[in-house]
Design an enzyme around this catalytic site. Structure first.
Site, PDB file in Angstrom:
ATOM      1  N   ARG A   1      93.728 -76.862  75.920  1.00  0.00           N
ATOM      2  CA  ARG A   1      92.729 -77.310  74.890  1.00  0.00           C
ATOM      3  C   ARG A   1      92.750 -79.041  75.079  1.00  0.00           C
ATOM      4  NH1 ARG A   1      92.292 -73.116  71.150  1.00  0.00           N
ATOM      5  NH2 ARG A   1      90.519 -73.621  69.568  1.00  0.00           N
TER       6      ARG A   1
ATOM      7  N   LYS B   1      84.511 -66.966  73.346  1.00  0.00           N
ATOM      8  CA  LYS B   1      85.592 -66.666  74.447  1.00  0.00           C
ATOM      9  C   LYS B   1      86.396 -65.308  74.051  1.00  0.00           C
ATOM     10  CE  LYS B   1      87.659 -70.488  73.441  1.00  0.00           C
ATOM     11  NZ  LYS B   1      86.932 -71.055  72.390  1.00  0.00           N
TER      12      LYS B   1
ATOM     13  N   ARG C   1      88.670 -66.404  58.392  1.00  0.00           N
ATOM     14  CA  ARG C   1      89.762 -67.340  58.564  1.00  0.00           C
ATOM     15  C   ARG C   1      89.438 -68.628  57.532  1.00  0.00           C
ATOM     16  NH1 ARG C   1      89.659 -67.995  65.067  1.00  0.00           N
ATOM     17  NH2 ARG C   1      89.928 -70.269  64.336  1.00  0.00           N
TER      18      ARG C   1
ATOM     19  N   ARG D   1      81.602 -65.692  60.716  1.00  0.00           N
ATOM     20  CA  ARG D   1      82.742 -64.859  61.380  1.00  0.00           C
ATOM     21  C   ARG D   1      83.702 -64.063  60.183  1.00  0.00           C
ATOM     22  NH1 ARG D   1      86.005 -67.234  66.281  1.00  0.00           N
ATOM     23  NH2 ARG D   1      86.965 -68.669  64.742  1.00  0.00           N
TER      24      ARG D   1
ATOM     25  N   ARG E   1      86.717 -78.847  63.617  1.00  0.00           N
ATOM     26  CA  ARG E   1      86.965 -78.344  65.054  1.00  0.00           C
ATOM     27  C   ARG E   1      86.350 -78.607  65.972  1.00  0.00           C
ATOM     28  NH1 ARG E   1      87.181 -72.768  62.648  1.00  0.00           N
ATOM     29  NH2 ARG E   1      87.395 -71.978  64.732  1.00  0.00           N
TER      30      ARG E   1
HETATM   31  P1  ADP Z   1      88.720 -71.387  67.802  1.00  0.00           P
HETATM   32  O1  ADP Z   1      88.633 -71.312  69.394  1.00  0.00           O
HETATM   33  O2  ADP Z   1      87.904 -70.432  67.239  1.00  0.00           O
HETATM   34  O3  ADP Z   1      88.768 -72.780  67.293  1.00  0.00           O
HETATM   35  P2  ADP Z   1      91.278 -70.290  68.214  1.00  0.00           P
HETATM   36  O4  ADP Z   1      91.600 -69.102  67.161  1.00  0.00           O
HETATM   37  O5  ADP Z   1      91.758 -70.333  69.452  1.00  0.00           O
HETATM   38  O6  ADP Z   1      90.180 -70.698  67.448  1.00  0.00           O
HETATM   39  O7  ADP Z   1      92.656 -71.494  67.405  1.00  0.00           O
HETATM   40  C1  ADP Z   1      92.715 -71.682  66.177  1.00  0.00           C
HETATM   41  C2  ADP Z   1      93.554 -72.891  65.851  1.00  0.00           C
HETATM   42  O8  ADP Z   1      94.982 -72.690  66.386  1.00  0.00           O
HETATM   43  C3  ADP Z   1      93.160 -74.500  66.291  1.00  0.00           C
HETATM   44  O9  ADP Z   1      92.131 -74.850  65.557  1.00  0.00           O
HETATM   45  C4  ADP Z   1      94.496 -74.990  66.409  1.00  0.00           C
HETATM   46  O10 ADP Z   1      94.932 -75.601  65.283  1.00  0.00           O
HETATM   47  C5  ADP Z   1      95.378 -73.971  67.018  1.00  0.00           C
HETATM   48  N1  ADP Z   1      95.464 -73.655  68.460  1.00  0.00           N
HETATM   49  C6  ADP Z   1      94.917 -72.754  69.197  1.00  0.00           C
HETATM   50  N2  ADP Z   1      95.185 -73.071  70.574  1.00  0.00           N
HETATM   51  C7  ADP Z   1      95.587 -74.377  70.560  1.00  0.00           C
HETATM   52  C8  ADP Z   1      96.179 -74.957  71.616  1.00  0.00           C
HETATM   53  N3  ADP Z   1      95.828 -74.621  72.835  1.00  0.00           N
HETATM   54  N4  ADP Z   1      96.551 -76.297  71.386  1.00  0.00           N
HETATM   55  C9  ADP Z   1      96.503 -76.801  70.284  1.00  0.00           C
HETATM   56  N5  ADP Z   1      96.382 -76.087  69.053  1.00  0.00           N
HETATM   57  C10 ADP Z   1      95.857 -74.778  69.294  1.00  0.00           C
END
Ligand code: ADP
Ligand code: ZN
Length: 217
Positions: A92, A17, A164, A131, A175
């Site tokens: 999410r 994404k 990360r 990554r 996750r």
């Molecule tokens: P990915 O989609 O690769 O897991 P992101 O960079 O989008 O990673 O998100 C990293 C972390 O940030 C998530 O694992 C969560 O802890 C937090 N996070 C991001 N977006 C949200 C959200 N909409 N609601 C709750 N936590 C979030």
């Protein structure tokens, strides 16, 4: 060139994404709203929000809904969103989607399309654990699928790339579990609202990008 400009990108971690959002936003002049990037920034800067979010983000859990929803609500008021935006990593949970709808009503905007990035879990794990990211420009690289020209160095900035902490195998698996339980229900949720388009996220970014443009046109 694209008809739909207020967008949500939905899909598991590692589905690509962020990468496609970056490409799309650059070409179409949309605002890229990555909740993950914003949270990592807040944590780096030691803000109040960052302090509250830190333990959730590093362990791969979800930050509480109201915190992220407020954060996104504020971000959507910024000027660069007028021309359109991509929400990458938000909502999410179904509760976050409901909160988003309320915020949008308040500011007179509407989601025009939700793009669901579909990919199998084995590939997702492979992508996540390989990554690498640039500290400065956030560009994603992947040691297997899209390595930087020079090992460990950003093609654009020439500075060192990092992994990360939540991309370790164990946390990546957690996750994905959380995604399956909490986020996957948003697929039928948006389908019911007739907003959902699916793209094959198992392809390379060069091949899935035209697919993305097609569903937005
Ligand atoms: P990915 O989609 O690769 O897991 P992101 O960079 O989008 O990673 O998100 C990293 C972390 O940030 C998530 O694992 C969560 O802890 C937090 N996070 C991001 N977006 C949200 C959200 N909409 N609601 C709750 N936590 C979030
Ligand atoms: Zn860079």
């Amino acid at each position: 060139m694209i008809k739909n400009r207020n967008l949500v990108f939905l899909g598991a971690p590692g589905a690509g994404k962020g990468t496609l959002a970056q490409m799309l936003c650059q070409e179409m002049k949309l605002a890229h709203i990555s909740t993950g990037d914003i949270l990592r920034n807040e944590i780096k800067n030691g803000t109040d929000l960052g302090k509250k979010a830190n333990s959730y983000v590093t362990s791969g859990g979800l930050v509480p809904d109201d915190l992220v929803a407020d954060m996104v609500g504020k971000r959507l008021l910024e000027k660069d969103c007028q021309n359109g935006f991509v929400l990458d990593g938000f909502p999410r949970t179904v509760n976050q989607a409901d909160l988003l709808e309320k915020v949008l009503v308040k500011i007179g905007k509407k989601i025009e399309k939700v793009v669901y990035f579909e990919a199998n879990e084995e590939l997702l794990i492979k992508r996540l654990t390989a990554r690498l990211l640039c500290k400065k420009c956030n560009t994603n690289f992947n040691t297997i699928f899209s390595p930087p020209i020079k090992k460990g160095i950003c093609d654009k900035c020439g500075i060192e790339l990092y992994q990360r902490p939540d991309d370790s195998l164990e946390t990546a698996k957690d996750r994905l579990k959380i995604y399956n339980v909490q986020t996957a229900p948003l697929v039928p949720y948006y389908k019911k609202k007739n907003l959902l388009s699916v793209i094959n996220a198992e392809l390379s970014k060069e091949k899935s990008y035209p697919e993305l443009i097609k569903v937005l046109s």
